[in-house]
Structures are given as C-alpha cells and as structure tokens.
Design an enzyme around this catalytic site. Structure first.
Site, PDB file in Angstrom:
ATOM      1  N   GLU A  46       2.849   6.988  -2.585  1.00 56.74           N
ATOM      2  CA  GLU A  46       2.596   8.137  -3.461  1.00 56.74           C
ATOM      3  C   GLU A  46       3.086   9.460  -2.859  1.00 56.74           C
ATOM      4  O   GLU A  46       3.560  10.336  -3.573  1.00 56.74           O
ATOM      5  CB  GLU A  46       1.097   8.279  -3.761  1.00 56.74           C
ATOM      6  CG  GLU A  46       0.463   7.045  -4.364  1.00 56.74           C
ATOM      7  CD  GLU A  46      -0.139   6.126  -3.303  1.00 56.74           C
ATOM      8  OE1 GLU A  46      -0.623   5.049  -3.682  1.00 56.74           O
ATOM      9  OE2 GLU A  46      -0.109   6.492  -2.108  1.00 56.74           O
ATOM     10  N   ASP A  62       0.839  -1.197   0.000  1.00 57.08           N
ATOM     11  CA  ASP A  62       0.000   0.000   0.000  1.00 57.08           C
ATOM     12  C   ASP A  62       0.880   1.256   0.000  1.00 57.08           C
ATOM     13  O   ASP A  62       2.065   1.214   0.330  1.00 57.08           O
ATOM     14  CB  ASP A  62      -0.900  -0.021   1.230  1.00 57.08           C
ATOM     15  CG  ASP A  62      -2.184   0.760   1.046  1.00 57.08           C
ATOM     16  OD1 ASP A  62      -2.318   1.463   0.020  1.00 57.08           O
ATOM     17  OD2 ASP A  62      -3.072   0.663   1.913  1.00 57.08           O
ATOM     18  N   ASP A  78      -8.710   3.804  -3.182  1.00 58.16           N
ATOM     19  CA  ASP A  78      -9.805   4.087  -2.256  1.00 58.16           C
ATOM     20  C   ASP A  78     -10.989   4.718  -2.991  1.00 58.16           C
ATOM     21  O   ASP A  78     -10.967   5.907  -3.334  1.00 58.16           O
ATOM     22  CB  ASP A  78      -9.320   5.026  -1.157  1.00 58.16           C
ATOM     23  CG  ASP A  78      -8.214   4.410  -0.327  1.00 58.16           C
ATOM     24  OD1 ASP A  78      -8.004   3.188  -0.442  1.00 58.16           O
ATOM     25  OD2 ASP A  78      -7.554   5.145   0.426  1.00 58.16           O
TER      26      ASP A  78
END
Length: 756
Positions: free
Chosen positions: A419, A416, A482
């Site tokens: 970024e 995960d 998400d």
C-alpha cells in the site's frame, strides 16, 4: 474533494466550468460523441475564448455504458490502466429521433436531448430513469494551486443507498461519506483502506465504475447532498454505468468487465493456523501447535509462517533463518506428513541488509527516484527498496526467488503490504507515479499468483493478500488487515468484508480474535464462530499466539465445533465458491444482495448470507445477546432445529457454542460426512438436508461440485403429495435425504421420504 462553498458559491481559488449547451452530436452505429460548451452560446462570438468539453458515449459490454469526458485531449497518458475485458458491446445501438440521441446496450439506455439544458439520463429496460447527470453533472475545476480536476455528479434518488468502494470499515451505507480511493496501511479503525475500488453499487439496481487507477475522490451525498460526485486530477474522466436490475446482475456484469475471481483450492477453505507475527517460534513451537490441535480434535488444513521465518532486518531475502530453522526441507516434509499445506509470509520490499538488495539494485529491479537514486526509507524495514513490478524482468526475478520455496514444499504465500507506494519515483515502464500508487498491488499479487498457477497447476493457486484494487478479485484470497482484538474491531472487520463483497470480491477472510493486542476469551470465542463461518478462516495475531487453548478449554470446544461444522458444509460452500468464480456473486453476501426488495435488509451490516441459503449473525457481546433480522419465509436454525417465521426482528441469546445460523426456506443443504477433509470426497456418505416450504408445491435442484468446482452429482427434489422424492444424476453413490425436523432415508439413484 469539495469544490463548492454551500449551494451558491465556489470555494476560494476554485474555478468550475460546467457542461451547459450541446453544440453538436456526432453518432455512429454503436456510439456517439457530444460537444458541450460551458456557457450558453447565443451567437458566434460566444464560441470564442471558452472551453468545450468532448463527451464520448460507448458500450464496452452488454448492459454497460461508458462516458468519457475530456477537456484537453493532448495530455500524455503513460498508464497504467485497468485491464478491462470488452465483450458484447457490439450489440449496442444508437437511435436518433429529432434532437434526442439514445445509446442502448442490453437493458440500459443513455439519452441526450440537444434542445434541453445539458443532461445525461440513464434508463432501465422499462424506460424508468435510473440516474441523471444534470446541470452540474459534467464539469472541470481548477483549484488555486493550478491543479485541473475532472468532475462528475450522478443524482441520488429519494431513499437511494450507496455501497462498496472497496473494503471500507466506515459505515456500510456510504451516503454522507467522503471516500478517497488511495491505498493506505491504516488498519481497520479509520477511513483509510487497504483495498480501494472505484466502484459503487446502488440500491436502485445499477453500479458505477470510475475507470481511473489513481486517486479518485468520491463525495457520496457529502458535498451536494442529492448527488454522488467523483473527481480525478486529470484532463479526462471515464466512468461506466453498469445495469442490473438486481445487485447480483450488476456484480455479474461488473466482474465480467474487470475479472472474475479464480476458484481457490478446496483445501484452502479449512482452518489456517499462524505462528503469529512477533511471537517467538521455531520448529518445536510449530510442531507443538500442530500436534496440540490434533490432540484436541481440531482439524487443521494450513500452517502459516509469518515474517520471522526470515532473518531480522532482511525482509525479504526468502531464506529461512538458519538459527531458528536449520532444516527447513525436513520440517516442511514433516508438516506434509501430517496432512498440512504450508503458507509463507512475503512482501514486495527488499531491505538493505538483505543480500538481494545489491542484486536487485545492480539488475535495475528496484524503483528509483527521478535523479537515478534507488528509492529507500526505514519505515517497516531498514533501508528498504521497492521491487519494480512494471518491469517484466523484475517480475521474473521476483518469481525466481519464490520458486525455491515452492520446491521445498511451500504451497502458497501471504502477500502482505503493497500500500505504501511512493509517488516521487520513476517506474521502469514510464508509468504515472500517481496512477501506479493504487495499481502497484495488482501487479504484485498477479506476479505471485501466476507463479503459483504455473508451478502448482490451475486450480491450486491461492494467496492471502492484504491490498487490492479493481480487478484484484482475480487473485484470491484477501483478508481484512490489522484489526484490534475487540468486539468493536470484529464488527468493523465485518463491515469491511461486506463492502468488499459488493465491490466484486468473491472471497474474504480476517484474523480470528483480532490482530493487535490479546483478545479476552469472550472475544476470541465469539470471533471463532464468525471466522469459521467466513469463506476462509485463519487464526493469527501480532504479539500473542492464537492457539485456542491459550483462551481456555471452552475455546477449544468452540474451535472444534465450528471447524467440524465448516468441513461438513464444504459441499455447500464450494458450490457457492464455484458460483463466485462463474458469476462474480460473492460467497459472503450482504443481506441487500440476496434480498434487494426488502427495505429492512438495505442497511444491515452485522449479519450476512453465507452462500444463497445460510444466514449468519455473529455475536458481538460477551453475554450472547444479538439482534437478527429474518426476511420473509420460514427459517430453521441449523444447530437447534428451531423454526422462525419472518419477516421479523429477533433478540436472541446464545452460548459460545451457538449463534444465529438459519437456513432459508426451500433450501437443500448438501452436507459432507462427519470428519471429511475440506478437500475430501464429498459424495462419500453425502446427506441432503431439505427444508421444504409449507404448501403443496415444491421443487428444487442442487449440484454438488467436486474439488475442481465441476459438477460431481446433481439432485432434483420435488414434493409429491405427502412424499418428498429426490432423484440423483451423475454420482451413482448412496446418499441420505433428511427432512429438517422430520424423517430421513438412504438410497441410490432415487430416495423417497415421508413429509408427515
């Protein structure tokens, strides 16, 4: 980034210099370099006090031509750079004919005429002009703050449509959009993207890759409406034009350059179930979910532990929370006894409260600011630092913390984040912070993937990754980030996945039911069908569970039906997966990829081809009404057997146990036996579902792979009058041939079935 003020003027404070006058061309056998003045030179005095652009033209691979435009060549280049595989470029050749210089590589030719105003034109094998970089197509601009930008423009043809540029949730066709290639954790409802790829594909049968890992700004017909403009803040701009003629050809050439997807293990194609994110869970909860799926007849392949398998405030310390999981080895063994694989959540950040923070800091494995301080902030984890993957020692250290989890029984990782990477830092290898912002995720995912390959063996490595850039397709699988739990978010997720597939990524998934919020039962049930007809399928949420019985008995039935259907489709799906690994053509294919000559397919973003022969149109309404377009030919609904002749637009209504799921005319669909595991023996009681076209001539071939992607058996299908003859080679096992809507027969070696 916009530099002009309408057609005639430039913006305040901006100075633009365009390549205008070719001063000379120096050619070799397989490349040439042109020097272009930024104004028309009429005498010797005109060569003074004015810039000269150097334009290098070359071919790194067959069917790919690179253009490198440089203003000042002395700028230091600390990296990083995309790792490109140059091959076949030696076949390129340069030809001079008077004032015209041509560079040809495979079916692509670049032409420059010294006697004409500056223009680079690219032509296909038939001599047709594909693209033109004209009088404003090669330039640099200096903005009011002194920033230096290299700028290129490539003309858009009438009706030409642009796709790709990563996993973008904005409209599927990118014409009219401003697209900034810059990693961001922005969800699925904005112009930001987790997976930014400076590559686009054109409906005219070519692609363009901007070879710059940092910020690239695209104006897709949004500043100059007849141009795709791209710019970088640098002294050099390098881009590659990738030949077709079909979109599949473009992707094959592009992924040969930037990397082909690894083949995920067959078990990863089964259903994944997660604890969800902020929900309360322990081993008892986990086992209740696993047993609940089994009791309801819903096959489960992977169980995923999300963030709170570790202690709060300590992500990552890679240690099971002892208060919640006092016996992790025993728990993992008990899950393995139930036939499950195990996935664990990680991220590349080390919170200050983690015992690993001081260790990593002492070893120099955390990114630092220019003054030597460790870079930290509180957004996400309190006081977290960032692992410096530019350091080989830091990568080995990170892997050493994951290996004990693999030894315990964890099979794969959800990688995960990655970024939010700062630019006010100093990297171990001296990388340019702006270029490293997007590239960081590539190092992160590669570090974890390489550990899995080493420890689990070739063909067993798989990630569930959120962020990526060009080349990241080598480390599948990626999921859509998400999203909200609504029909609108379901549709925007699909747009993102289709854009990503046209950016070189072969495998893609999403959170069934949506991540944020709790979906209405209607949304969850519709999303189940969509999710289980994607390359990879995961039930995951944020603050609420995603076990089907939370949404009613009908949701359980829908989950069971489509999970079992996907498992039956595994011989077909894994064949498409092997093709993605071999050629770069994705498993989930936008309609324009499979039907590039059908204009109706070019804007479609609410349906797709799953492999070469299955058309899927997810339902985005509670009442089941859905519009679907069927290209030319006869299409057979896989679930009902109904036939429809295209080309045709249809409005259909489906219950929760159905959706538009059509098989293409001429397809031979290999189906596993009922109840076969995703990684089972697909040749055991294999059925070939044949959809012969009308007419006297029909021949087809299909290969069924084994769980490594290698061919396990081949089948040749041909029509002989009123008979269908199927000949098998390689497998030597009994199989069944069934004509869609007709007769069936079983045998070994050769099977004949009547068509009438």
């Amino acid at each position: 980034m916009k530099f002009t003020d309408g057609f005639w003027l430039v913006r305040d404070g901006v100075r633009i210099s365009y390549a205008t006058d070719v001063r000379d061309v120096r050619s070799g056998a397989d490349r040439f370099t042109a020097h272009a003045a930024v104004r028309k030179v009429t005498g010797r005095g005109g060569t003074l006090n004015a810039p000269l652009l150097t334009v290098d033209c070359f071919s790194p691979a067959e069917g790919v031509i690179g253009v490198r435009v440089t203003h000042h060549a002395g700028k230091r280049r600390p990296g990083p750079d995309f790792a490109l595989t140059a091959h076949g470029g030696e076949a390129a050749r340069v030809r001079r004919d008077g004032t015209v210089t041509e560079l040809t590589s495979g079916p692509l030719t670049l032409r420059l005429d010294e006697s004409a105003p500056w223009a680079l034109t690219f032509h296909d094998a038939d001599g047709r002009e594909l693209i033109r970089s004209g009088r404003k197509g090669t330039a640099f601009a200096v903005t009011g703050d002194g920033a230096h930008h290299m700028v290129a423009q490539l003309a858009l043809g009438v009706g030409e449509q642009i796709y790709g540029l990563g996993e973008r949730f904005t409209p599927f066709v990118k014409n009219g959009q401003v697209v900034d290639i810059w990693q961001a954790d922005g969800g699925t409802s904005s112009e930001q993207a987790y997976k930014n790829v400076p590559f686009y594909l054109s409906s005219r049968g070519y692609g363009v890759f901007v070879n710059h890992p940092g910020a690239v700004s695209f104006e897709v017909g949004s500043e100059s409406v007849g141009q795709v403009q791209f710019s970088v803040e640098d002294q050099t701009l390098e881009y590659y034009v990738v030949a077709g003629p079909t979109p599949k050809d473009v992707l094959t050439r592009y992924t040969a350059l930037t990397g082909r997807p690894a083949l995920p293990p067959a078990w990863s194609f089964g259903l994944w179930l997660s604890t969800s994110f902020t929900t309360s869970y322990d081993e008892r909860t986990v086992m209740s979910f696993v047993d609940g799926m089994a009791e309801r007849g819903i096959p489960l392949s992977v169980f995923h532990f999300d963030c709170f398998w570790m202690r709060e405030y300590q992500w990552c310390d890679f240690q099971w929370d002892p208060d919640v999981f006092p016996d992790p080895e025993g728990m993992l063994a008990r899950l393995k006894e139930k036939g499950l694989r195990v996935s664990a959540w990680i991220n590349p950040y080390i919170a200050q409260k983690s015992p690993l923070f001081d260790e990593a800091a002492a070893l120099g494995h955390l990114v630092r600011r220019p003054n030597g301080d460790i870079w930290q902030w509180d957004l996400w984890q309190a006081g977290m630092g960032l692992v410096d993957f530019t350091s080989p020692e830091a990568r080995a250290w990170f892997q050493s913390k994951l290996k004990p989890l693999l030894d315990q029984g964890v099979d794969c990782f959800k990688t995960d984040f990655g970024e939010r990477v700062p630019t006010d830092v100093v990297w171990h290898d001296g990388s340019d912070p702006e270029r490293m912002h997007n590239y960081y995720t590539h190092l992160y995912n590669r570090t974890v993937f390489e550990l899995l390959e080493k420890e689990r063996g070739h063909g067993e490595a798989v990630l569930f990754a959120r962020s990526a850039t060009a080349g990241g397709q080598q480390y599948p699988v990626h999921w859509g980030g998400d999203c909200w739990s609504s029909f609108e978010a379901m549709a925007e997720s699909l747009r993102g996945g289709l854009s990503l597939s046209l950016s070189g990524f072969g495998f893609w998934s999403h959170d069934i039911g949506g991540f944020e919020g709790t979906p209405e039962p209607s949304v969850f049930k519709r999303w189940l069908a969509f999710g289980l007809l994607s390359s990879h399928s995961r039930l995951h949420g944020s603050s609420s569970y995603r076990v089907p019985w939370e949404f009613g008995d009908e949701a359980v039935d829908v989950a069971r039906r489509f999970t079992l259907l996907k498992q039956r489709l595994m011989p077909y799906l894994y064949g498409a997966a092997a093709e993605a690994h071999r050629t770069g053509v994705p498993v989930m294919r936008p309609m324009v990829l499979e039907f590039p000559h059908d204009p109706a397919c070019r804007p479609l973003d609410r349906q797709y081809m799953l492999g070469p022969d299955l058309l899927v149109a997810p339902v985005f309404t509670e009442d089941g009404e859905v519009e679907v377009y069927l290209p030319e030919g006869t299409w057979t609904h896989l679930l009902s057997g109904g036939k429809v002749t295209g080309p045709a637009w249809r409005t259909e209504r489906h219950g929760y146990d159905s959706l538009p799921l059509y098989v293409r005319e001429g397809a031979v669909l290999p189906l596993a036996a009922e109840g076969t595991r995703p990684d089972g023996d697909w040749l055991d009681a294999l059925t070939l579902l044949v959809h012969p076209p009308t007419g006297p001539e029909y021949a087809a071939e299909v290969t069924v792979p084994d769980a490594t992607g290698a061919p396990a058996a081949g089948f040749r299908v041909r029509r002989e009058g009123d008979l269908l003859r199927v000949t098998e080679s390689g497998g030597g096992r009994p199989f069944t041939v069934r004509v869609a809507g007709g007769a069936s027969a079983e045998g070994t070696g050769e099977v004949t079935v009547p068509l009438a």
